[in-house]
Each structure stands twice: as C-alpha cells, then as structure tokens.
Design an enzyme around this catalytic site. Structure first.
Site, PDB file in Angstrom:
ATOM      1  N   SER A 270       0.856  -1.182   0.000  1.00 46.13           N
ATOM      2  CA  SER A 270       0.000   0.000   0.000  1.00 46.13           C
ATOM      3  C   SER A 270       0.891   1.231   0.000  1.00 46.13           C
ATOM      4  O   SER A 270       2.117   1.131  -0.005  1.00 46.13           O
ATOM      5  CB  SER A 270      -0.886   0.011   1.237  1.00 46.13           C
ATOM      6  OG  SER A 270      -0.083   0.313   2.368  1.00 46.13           O
ATOM      7  N   LYS A 271       0.254   2.383   0.014  1.00 49.11           N
ATOM      8  CA  LYS A 271       1.007   3.645  -0.057  1.00 49.11           C
ATOM      9  C   LYS A 271       2.056   3.752   1.043  1.00 49.11           C
ATOM     10  O   LYS A 271       3.067   4.414   0.874  1.00 49.11           O
ATOM     11  CB  LYS A 271       0.034   4.821   0.018  1.00 49.11           C
ATOM     12  CG  LYS A 271      -0.844   4.902  -1.217  1.00 49.11           C
ATOM     13  CD  LYS A 271      -1.282   6.327  -1.495  1.00 49.11           C
ATOM     14  CE  LYS A 271      -2.090   6.427  -2.779  1.00 49.11           C
ATOM     15  NZ  LYS A 271      -3.463   5.932  -2.616  1.00 49.11           N
ATOM     16  N   ARG A 272       1.786   3.098   2.173  1.00 52.00           N
ATOM     17  CA  ARG A 272       2.755   3.149   3.269  1.00 52.00           C
ATOM     18  C   ARG A 272       4.129   2.646   2.840  1.00 52.00           C
ATOM     19  O   ARG A 272       5.144   2.989   3.419  1.00 52.00           O
ATOM     20  CB  ARG A 272       2.288   2.265   4.437  1.00 52.00           C
ATOM     21  CG  ARG A 272       1.172   2.830   5.276  1.00 52.00           C
ATOM     22  CD  ARG A 272       0.792   1.849   6.370  1.00 52.00           C
ATOM     23  NE  ARG A 272       0.343   0.573   5.816  1.00 52.00           N
ATOM     24  CZ  ARG A 272       0.949  -0.573   5.979  1.00 52.00           C
ATOM     25  NH1 ARG A 272       2.041  -0.647   6.699  1.00 52.00           N
ATOM     26  NH2 ARG A 272       0.459  -1.684   5.436  1.00 52.00           N
ATOM     27  N   HIS A 273       4.143   1.766   1.849  1.00 52.59           N
ATOM     28  CA  HIS A 273       5.398   1.161   1.436  1.00 52.59           C
ATOM     29  C   HIS A 273       6.147   2.005   0.401  1.00 52.59           C
ATOM     30  O   HIS A 273       7.152   1.575  -0.138  1.00 52.59           O
ATOM     31  CB  HIS A 273       5.146  -0.228   0.857  1.00 52.59           C
ATOM     32  CG  HIS A 273       4.561  -1.177   1.863  1.00 52.59           C
ATOM     33  ND1 HIS A 273       3.233  -1.516   1.854  1.00 52.59           N
ATOM     34  CD2 HIS A 273       5.115  -1.814   2.903  1.00 52.59           C
ATOM     35  CE1 HIS A 273       3.005  -2.346   2.855  1.00 52.59           C
ATOM     36  NE2 HIS A 273       4.128  -2.544   3.505  1.00 52.59           N
ATOM     37  N   GLY A 274       5.643   3.193   0.112  1.00 55.16           N
ATOM     38  CA  GLY A 274       6.298   4.036  -0.891  1.00 55.16           C
ATOM     39  C   GLY A 274       5.426   4.148  -2.123  1.00 55.16           C
ATOM     40  O   GLY A 274       4.208   3.977  -2.046  1.00 55.16           O
TER      41      GLY A 274
END
Ligand code: GLU
Length: 464
Positions: free
Chosen positions: A238-242
C-alpha cells in the site's frame, strides 16, 4: 482452436498501481505470445469514484509500459442496458427473481442466522413467490441449494466452493442497475474472453461469477488468480510502502523496460533468470511459471534491475529521457550532444535517471553558478594544491587535443616531474571542476566538459 482473448479491467478510481500493471502485463503477454487479443475495459460503474482523469492516467501508464491493447477501452458505464438485458433473461428463465424484502428485513435474517451460529445469509423468502418488478425491488440470483462450484485455477489448481457458503445474491439493485458480478460476466462472455488472469483478491467473486456463466449458458473461461504483492513488512502493498503508482516510478527515473522486467518477476519465474526484455518475455512467458505464493516488493532489486537497463540502454534515448528529467526538475536547457556525451559517464553506476540527472548537474552549470562545497574547498584547495592547479591550467590551455588520453598523459607527466602521487592532485582537480568530491572519472569528465568549461572552472576555483 478458439483464439486466446485476455483483458485488463481496471477501475478508474486511482492510478495504475504496481499490482494492476503486473496483472495487465501477464494478460498482455499471454495474449501476444498466442497471437490472441488483449482488451482494455474500464470498470467505471462506481460513477462517484471514477474519473476520466484516472482513465487517461491508466491508459498513459499502459502506453508507457508498452502494454498496447487491441480492443477498447470499453466503458462499463455505457453498457448498463446490456447487463440488464441479461438480468431480465435470468428472471425469464426462472434463474433469478424479484425480491421485495427491505434491507432491515434482510439484516434481521442475517442476524437470526448469526445467532444460530450459521453464516449470515438472505433466507430465500421471495425465492418462490414469483414477484414482478416494483419500486424498491431487487433481483436476486437463485443460487443452487446444494452442490459445489468447482474450477481448476490455472495458478492455484482445483478450487472448490460449497454453494451453502453463498446466498441468493442481488444481481440488480433497487435503482435498476446491475451489480458488478453481472457486468463482469456479461462483458467477459460478450468479449469472448478465454482467460481471466487477475489478482487473488477477486478469487471469492469467482464462484458467483461461475454460477452466472452457467445460468446464462456461457462457456467458462480459464481463471487464474495471481497472489498479492506484499510490502517489505509482508503486509499487502500500500502507499505506506512508498510509491504504488506506476507513473511515480517514471518520475523517479525508472525505465519502462526495467519496470516490466521487475514486475514480471513478482509472481512469475523462469528458472533462475532475473532480467528479461519484452522480446524474451514474449518467448518465455507461460502460465505454468506463475507462482502460488505472494511476492514481496523489493526496492533494492528494482534498483538493481533499473541500473542494468540503464547500463545497456541506447545513449541517444537515455539522453532524451535525461533531458526530460532535467527540464522537468530544473531550469537548465542542456544541448542534446552535450547530454549524449554525459550519459555514458553515468551509465555504469546510475540506479535511476533521476539520480543521473542530480549527479550530472555540475555539468550543466556555468563556472559562475556552479556551487562549490565549502568543506571540499577548504580541505582540497590548499595554497599548495592551488599552485599545482595553476600550472595544470596553463598546460591544459596549451594541449593540442583536449581528450581524456591527452589529459591523462599531461597529468602523468606533471606527476613525474614533481614526484607527486595522483592521489595528491585527484581530489583538488575534482573539486575544481565539479565543486564536489564525487564524480565520474576525472579525465573523461574533463573531456566532456571541454576545454573552455574546464578552464573556466579552474579559474573560478582558484579565486575561492
Ligand atoms: N475492476 C477490477 C479491479 O480493478 C478487476 C476485476 C477483474 O479482473 O475481474 O480490481
């Protein structure tokens, strides 16, 4: 043999993300290598969240990756009547029925089932009532009461669902619109899709879709559910991972061919091979190489893949891309032949074009605007090294040819004369011509800078 037809059906509620691009790639490859057809279908039935901007962005991203489609884009939002005609057909043939239960009633049925320790389901109250259309009425699919839905997943092998896991699910809402499962089946059948390769987040939809296929008498496609892509922490990416959007990788300086080579390895393998060109993929791809377990998105590996494709990249093309990158992020307007000379200096090491653009900035400044790192100046431009730089500048001026070989010979001769080690002069020269202590090889760098720029920088450095 029926020709292979695959499809990519994104919902235009966001950009093309890594997982979507990977699914598109698998479908593209399978169609292409079998002389089949690859269809783009925009699943925009969620009108509130779908936008033309996202549709355009998805198509741009597919073009960037080179995933050209043969048909489409089709838009589900324009096909509502078609879906409804099939809902009507199911009602006419007794395979679906109108239901007048209110949502409160349905919730109460579910609650009763839950209380009895059963799966919360609609209880079939209107199943045999033979109701006609009316305000507030939905159409429900008549799910068989016993038996199993069985299919042979091209990736995961045989999958079996007990129909008792399902209830008589809604296929047309009270507002008259057909639901998503209906749209997908009708589209895939009407478009002649033979292979449905999609993320396994859709695996739970497949039994319902198979029931609809069967009720409408459509031949079943082959289903293949591709495992998810996980972030480095093994959670769903998800966006948390970049960056998750494909085009963000373009802006970060990744090459489309590197993205393809990297993406295909997220869930597909061919022996120990790690790097693939599109031509190789078209030759080697097979459904059998798709793996059953989730893959982990690994930035280091993507960087490694990208640096490989930069290394073997065509210089004029890389210069073009570098030019674009530079103009997007700075005010420089570098000359094309200058960039073409610069690119080979960075090809052996650059991880991304963005990094290349950043590291090449010193080439683009003129002597006046070139920033000099203070610490480097203090450390390397000492009174003693300045004297040497002065002599070197004079000799450079007199060199018949300003290429890296002549420069190297000239400096070597000077080292011999003075008994100095190369090390004593390398960093002072580097600081003088680049403003920093890091750059590609000195002589190559000076050759590319050319005599005028190099001398102007020497002169500037000596005034600091
Ligand atoms: N529109 C769905 C999605 O974007 C794809 C469904 C499918 O492949 O059947 O996830």
């Amino acid at each position: 043999m029926t020709p292979i037809v695959t499809r990519f059906p994104p919902s235009p509620t966001g950009y093309l993300h890594i997982g979507g691009a990977r699914t598109a790639l698998f479908n593209y490859l399978y169609a292409r290598q079998n002389g089949g057809k690859f269809i783009l279908r925009i699943e925009d039935t969620d009108q509130a969240r779908s936008t033309q901007e996202m549709t355009d962005a998805i198509i741009d991203a597919m073009h960037w990756l080179g995933l050209d489609f043969d048909e489409g884009p089709y838009f589900q939002s324009e096909r509502g009547d078609l879906y409804n005609s099939y809902v009507d057909k199911l009602v006419e043939t007794g395979k679906a029925y109108y239901c007048s239960c209110t949502s409160e009633e349905v919730e109460a049925m579910r609650e009763t089932a839950r209380a009895a320790g059963l799966k919360p389901k609609y209880n079939g109250k209107c199943r045999e009532l033979g109701l006609g259309p009316g305000p507030g009425r939905v159409v429900r699919f008549k799910t068989p009461l016993t038996g199993k839905v069985v299919f042979d997943d091209a990736i995961k092998g045989p999958i079996s669902w007990d129909v008792q896991e399902m209830d008589d699910f809604v296929i047309r809402r009270a507002d008259g619109s057909a639901i998503y499962q209906m749209a997908v089946v009708v589209d895939d059948a009407e478009m002649g899709v033979t292979h449905v390769l999609r993320g396994d987040d859709h695996q739970n939809n497949t039994p319902k879709q198979i029931l609809i296929y069967e009720a409408l008498g459509f031949p079943l496609p082959t289903f293949g559910h591709v495992p998810m892509i996980l972030g480095s922490d093994k959670k769903k990416m998800s966006k948390r991972h970049g960056a998750t959007s494909v085009m963000m990788y373009k802006d970060l300086g990744y090459l489309p061919e590197a993205m393809l080579s990297y993406l295909v390895r997220l869930g597909w393998s061919h022996g120990d091979d790690e790097l693939f060109t599109m031509a190789e993929l078209l030759e080697k791809f097979s459904l059998g190489g798709l793996g059953k377990s989730a893959s982990v998105f690994d930035m280091d590996k993507l960087n490694w893949t990208n640096s490989h494709f930069i290394k073997i990249g065509d210089v004029p093309r890389l210069a073009n891309l570098l030019d674009e990158m530079i103009r997007q992020n700075t005010d420089f307007e570098p000359a094309r032949d200058y960039l073409e000379a610069i690119v080979p200096l960075f090809q052996p090491r650059a991880k991304t074009l963005k990094e290349m653009a950043e590291q090449a900035t010193f080439f683009l400044h003129d002597a006046e605007s070139l920033p000099y790192a203070e610490a480097a100046v203090t450390k390397f431009l000492t009174p003693e090294t300045r004297e040497h730089l002065n002599v070197l500048a004079e000799r450079m001026e007199a060199l018949p040819a300003f290429d890296h070989q002549s420069l190297e010979e000239m400096v070597t001769a000077y080292l011999e004369e003075t008994g100095l080690k190369f090390k004593a002069l390398a960093q002072p020269i580097r600081v003088a011509i680049t403003g920093t202590t890091m750059s590609p090889g000195l002589f190559e760098t000076m050759e590319v800078l050319g005599r005028d720029r190099t001398l102007a920088r020497f002169r500037k450095a000596l005034t600091l």
